[in-house]
Enzyme design. Structure first.
Site, PDB file in Angstrom:
ATOM      1  N   HIS A   1       0.844  -1.198   0.000  1.00 16.07           N
ATOM      2  CA  HIS A   1       0.000   0.000   0.000  1.00 16.07           C
ATOM      3  C   HIS A   1       0.877   1.245   0.000  1.00 16.07           C
ATOM      4  O   HIS A   1       1.975   1.255   0.578  1.00 16.07           O
ATOM      5  CB  HIS A   1      -0.907   0.005   1.220  1.00 16.07           C
ATOM      6  CG  HIS A   1      -2.016  -1.013   1.146  1.00 16.07           C
ATOM      7  ND1 HIS A   1      -2.871  -1.097   0.072  1.00 16.07           N
ATOM      8  CD2 HIS A   1      -2.419  -1.985   2.020  1.00 16.07           C
ATOM      9  CE1 HIS A   1      -3.742  -2.073   0.276  1.00 16.07           C
ATOM     10  NE2 HIS A   1      -3.490  -2.632   1.449  1.00 16.07           N
TER      11      HIS A   1
ATOM     12  N   CYS B   1      -0.228   2.114  -5.049  1.00 18.05           N
ATOM     13  CA  CYS B   1      -1.181   3.143  -5.446  1.00 18.05           C
ATOM     14  C   CYS B   1      -0.587   4.532  -5.205  1.00 18.05           C
ATOM     15  O   CYS B   1       0.276   4.719  -4.340  1.00 18.05           O
ATOM     16  CB  CYS B   1      -2.480   2.997  -4.666  1.00 18.05           C
ATOM     17  SG  CYS B   1      -3.352   1.453  -5.004  1.00 18.05           S
TER      18      CYS B   1
END
Length: 601
Positions: free
Chosen positions: A296, A345
């Site tokens: 992440h 991301c």
């Protein structure tokens, strides 16, 4: 029945010191009731009726000993390959190591030979070596690695003139490296006379000998990579791809002579310490990046942040690692090339409105950022059961070994990613670079000095040393083999195997217990009868180096170890004619394995 008896593990030739013990292993599959019998030359070895033969070399034989194992079922049988054991005196230079006295250096027994072929023939080159740890191989053509050529034999069928050139083999293990002689392979009627060129002498130290490239080719003083993948988040969505992606990139980068540290599931403190240790490997001219991160992440105000597994549900920059800060630290080490591959991301983090004060970056024309996705977009992974790759790495693997400028290579990855229908309009690679020279991951290594390189090698090697395999002897007369394999720099496999039992013993197994609580160990994945049961989709890769008929346990989070790793081997056995089991225990301490040696806590 004979067709059903198949030798799955062959005994290997070994060079051992006088006064030590050596073991040979032969495993076979077939009908029930397979019987093993070892031979030394033409003579049966008395009592040697187990898959493993343990030999005490207290007195060296006058001639090298040759051993073979016969596996039979009734009147039908199959033989293993011959295994040659050479015993050397402790003072022998070929069995000594300047780095670690328990290690044996590498020695090439069979050199490749030059050849002249016609188009359509089969090219076969062989380079066989001995060493401890066991040797690994990588073939080169015209000083560039041959993709997939990582065994002692290089075979190319239906050759064309494209395969002509100079071939050599790099033989290496954790502590040593040696090159075969370089030989010419000529293909076609107009080929010139072949010749043999000595390539390199046996190098006893860590410092590698690299083929001398043309003077116009850029070179690095060393190549280092840190790969981090976070999957098992405490407060966020679990991911699958980082494990497979980190493992795949590790294997490819090692083929390009990178020193690789690969780590999974790190908290913030562990990520910071891993980066600090990574920086110790860097110096002037080192290809410092590659730094790869999968997990992440987010991007605010032009800064990218890697999210550790212990980040709270509403995390900010205070809970994460800033990539630009890492770059600034790398610049302070005067590195020759800084590559960041960020497989995460890049959406805006609405919980974080702080603009971090990173400080001014130096103006250097050696920075490359490869983002798996564009700004304010997400990165995806392909779901394929337990084995899942990220979109980015799926295409990166196709091009990583190409001899191309790194920006050209990433452009090709971007083109391939753009052809994928399922992510079109949702994920596209973004490349940022100020690279002015033609720098490639395949560039050769030219060390500046022995002291600098040796220090870097020692630091790197500390994170990659497995405990030595050993045999445990119990009071009941049973012998247990204890072995180790590495999945990542912070994940280790322990396997146990009962190799000898008294005749009056009916059943016997050896289990690992009392594992330190600070490690990430799921007890339901310990002491499993097959590698596939330990909870790792990568079992087929590391289990190739493990013997069969074992119990396997997987230990994660080795970076959390604050003391030496100690555990208990519990032996449970039952005698013929008895219903009750008897238990014996031995405590084993193996020091700090792999990344635990760097004391990241």
């Amino acid at each position: 029945v004979q067709d059903m008896i198949r030798i799955t593990v062959q005994p290997e030739l070994q060079v051992v010191r006088e006064g030590t013990r050596v073991s040979l292993t032969c495993c076979a599959t077939g009908p029930p009731g397979l019987v093993y019998q070892w031979f030394c030359g033409k003579q049966e070895v008395p009592g040697a009726t187990a898959p493993e033969l343990v030999i005490d070399m207290a007195l060296p034989p006058r001639q090298p000993a040759w051993y073979i194992c016969r596996v039979n079922c009734g009147a039908t049988f199959a033989f293993s390959r011959w295994a040659h054991i050479q015993v050397e005196k402790s003072s022998s230079p070929s069995s000594a190591s300047s780095y670690c006295p328990t290690m044996v250096g590498l020695q090439i027994l069979q050199q490749p030979q030059p050849c002249r072929l016609a188009e359509g023939d089969t090219l076969v080159l062989e380079c066989r070596a001995i060493g401890n740890p066991p040797p690994q191989y990588q073939w080169f053509r015209n000083h560039c690695p041959v993709e997939g050529a990582q065994t002692s034999q290089l075979q190319v069928k239906l050759v064309t003139t494209a395969e002509r050139g100079s071939y050599s083999c790099r033989v290496f293990n954790l502590f040593h490296e040696v090159w075969s002689q370089e030989v010419d392979v000529e293909i076609g009627e107009g080929s010139r006379q072949t010749s043999v060129v000595p390539h390199a002498a046996w190098d006893q130290g860590f410092l590698a000998h690299t083929p001398v490239p043309p003077s116009s080719t850029p070179a690095a003083t060393d190549k280092v990579a840190l790969l981090m993948g976070n999957m098992h988040y405490q407060h966020h969505k679990q991911l699958k791809a980082p494990m497979v992606d980190v493992h795949a990139l590790s294997a490819l980068l090692r083929q390009l002579d990178f020193k690789v540290v690969s780590l999974l599931d790190l908290c913030k403190a562990e990520m910071e310490m891993a980066v600090n240790e990574f920086l110790l490997l860097l110096d002037k001219g080192v290809y410092a990046g590659l730094l790869y991160y999968a997990g992440h992440g987010y991007e605010n105000f032009g800064n990218s942040f890697m999210v550790p597994i212990d980040a709270p549900s509403s995390y900010t920059s205070a809970h994460c690692l800033c990539v630009q800060r890492v770059l600034r630290s790398m610049q302070e080490r005067r590195t020759g090339l800084n590559i960041f591959l960020l497989d995460m991301c890049r959406k805006r983090n609405l919980h974080d409105d702080v603009i971090p004060q990173v400080g001014a970056l130096q103006v250097t024309a050696n920075i490359v950022f490869g983002y798996a996705t564009c700004a304010d977009a997400e990165a995806y992974e392909l779901s394929q059961g337990e084995l899942s790759n990220g979109i980015f790495v799926t295409f990166l693997m196709r091009w990583l070994l190409e001899d191309e400028k790194i920006t050209v290579l990433l452009d090709k990855v971007a083109e391939d990613m753009g052809k994928l229908e399922i992510t079109r309009g949702r994920q596209a690679l973004e490349l940022r670079s100020n690279l002015s020279e033609r720098r490639a991951l395949t560039d050769p290594i030219r060390p500046l000095g022995l002291d600098e390189s040796s220090a870097r090698n020692l630091q790197w090697a500390k994170a990659h040393v497995l405990p030595e395999s050993r045999h445990l002897h119990f009071d009941c007369g049973a012998t247990v083999q204890l072995g180790f394999a590495a999945e990542f720099s912070n994940i280790m496999i322990i396997y146990t195997r009962v190799v000898a039992t008294p005749k009056d013993m009916a059943t016997c197994d050896a289990r690992v217990t009392d594992i330190p609580e600070e490690l990430d160990v799921d007890l339901k994945y310990t002491n499993k009868e097959s590698p596939e049961e330990v909870g790792s989709p990568l079992a087929p890769t590391w289990s190739l180096d493990c013997p069969s008929c074992c119990l396997y346990s997987r230990l994660c989070g080795l970076q959390k170890l604050q003391q030496d790793l100690a555990f208990t081997i519990c032996l449970q056995y039952r005698y013929h004619g008895m219903d009750d089991f008897v238990e014996e225990r031995q405590t084993v301490s193996v020091g700090k394995p792999l990344i635990a040696k760097l004391n990241l806590q």
